[in-house]
Design an enzyme around this catalytic site. Sequence first.
Site, PDB file in Angstrom:
ATOM      1  N   HIS A  82      40.368  34.400  39.698  1.00 43.27           N
ATOM      2  CA  HIS A  82      41.722  34.435  39.781  1.00 43.27           C
ATOM      3  C   HIS A  82      42.070  34.265  41.235  1.00 43.27           C
ATOM      4  O   HIS A  82      41.497  34.632  42.393  1.00 43.27           O
ATOM      5  CB  HIS A  82      42.418  35.894  39.483  1.00 43.27           C
ATOM      6  N   SER A 183      48.339  43.866  39.093  1.00 42.66           N
ATOM      7  CA  SER A 183      48.861  42.678  38.212  1.00 42.66           C
ATOM      8  C   SER A 183      47.441  41.854  37.985  1.00 42.66           C
ATOM      9  O   SER A 183      47.378  41.661  36.858  1.00 42.66           O
ATOM     10  CB  SER A 183      49.737  41.962  39.171  1.00 42.66           C
TER      11      SER A 183
END
Length: 445
Positions: A82, A183
């Site tokens: 990510h 998140s």
Amino acid sequence: MRAVDTIRAKRDGDALSREAIEAFVTGVTDGSWPDYQASALLMAIVLKGMNPVETAWLTDAMARSGDRVDLSYIPGIKVGKHSTGGVGDKVSIILAPLAAACGVTVPKMSGRGLGHTGGTLDKLESIPGFRVALSLQEYVAQLTEIGCCLIGQTATIAPADKTLYALRDVTGTVESLPLIASSVMSKKLAEGSGALVLDVKCGRGAFMKRPAEARALARSMVSIGTASGVRTECFITRMDVPLGRAVGNALEITECLEVLRGHGPVDLIELVVRLGTRMVRLAEKAPTDEEATAMVRQALSSGAALAKFTAMVVRQGGDPRVVDDPSRLPSAALSHVMTAPRSGVVTAVDALLVGRAAVALGAGRDQKGDAVDLSAGLLLRKKPGEAVTAGEPVMELRYNDPVRLAAALPLVTQAMVIGDRPPADEPLVLGWVHDRGETMFVVSA
Ligand code: URA
């Protein structure tokens, strides 16, 4: 606990209780907290911060707002990836099939554009027919068969993040360590990865502007991952200049295809190889970094990574003809070529301004739920260190609406600086933080 009391408490700088954080996440997930109250709390968090314990509670509550996928019956260590978001950052789209071609299983739930940064899902949707909304069963079946899958959060994976992410995008509440950490990590903990390679962007075009902030975010995510039994590593990488030369959804897919064919911009290839090496190592597919790097380079040059990408496109309903013929991707009706006002050397291309210009051209959103123009964006004909002569093309803007071009032009004009001497050579990778320690290649400021 009433929403307004939680908002007031954070506004006044108090630490929130676990109960208050859980109530917020539940309220966002079931819709009982309206957008205006959620946005108010997000802004209070941006302004007042959260301590590490609050951040860990928030991440945990968000990860538990839906299902946590169990991939334990797929053999091997599953390695996720990510990025915290940058301009021209298309690395995941190349890296997932590349690592899969090296034998790594890559579960990957991605996001849409956030603020001035692009999103993997929007980019992938520029491939006609490509479905990012797979069911959990489809996700698991594809991972088992192909080894990689690039999808959005299903309705049941970290749904609280899905709602908060969309709100943050349009309320100026992205730039916050606890909000980014929770998140990213809530999705990553829920998606089924056993190990993670994270790319924390740092610089003008990143949400973390300074190495010290990026390092703190990296440490936070490594500690959250480690505490949850997921081996987590973060690279801190420079995001002062857009990565590669393409910014905008379909334009970036074309650039990904170039890299998957063994060509493409050097900075993008460097990052893909660096992160790919660690994914291969964390999956225990090579005994040393040198051997892992050789595997990664071989998968690029042999076409094995491109073949995986094609298999993924087919499996997710996309038109595989784009692989050999990127002109099948959406293309803008109009283009504007920006030329060099003087001769010299490009000394800077401001990633933040370029990212904002891409959004102005239609490649990102102004409001929650806005449609994006998949064909809009820009191509950097020149990057820092490259010589230019007066009148030579330096940037090309692709757009469909002249009003949008007018909004983007002042931004790009300011973004590119031409001087007399090349800028100092800056490393792309600024640091590496992991569960055994950390190395900063650039002195923290
Ligand atoms: N990526 C995410 O998933 N969340 C953020 O907040 C930033 C980048």
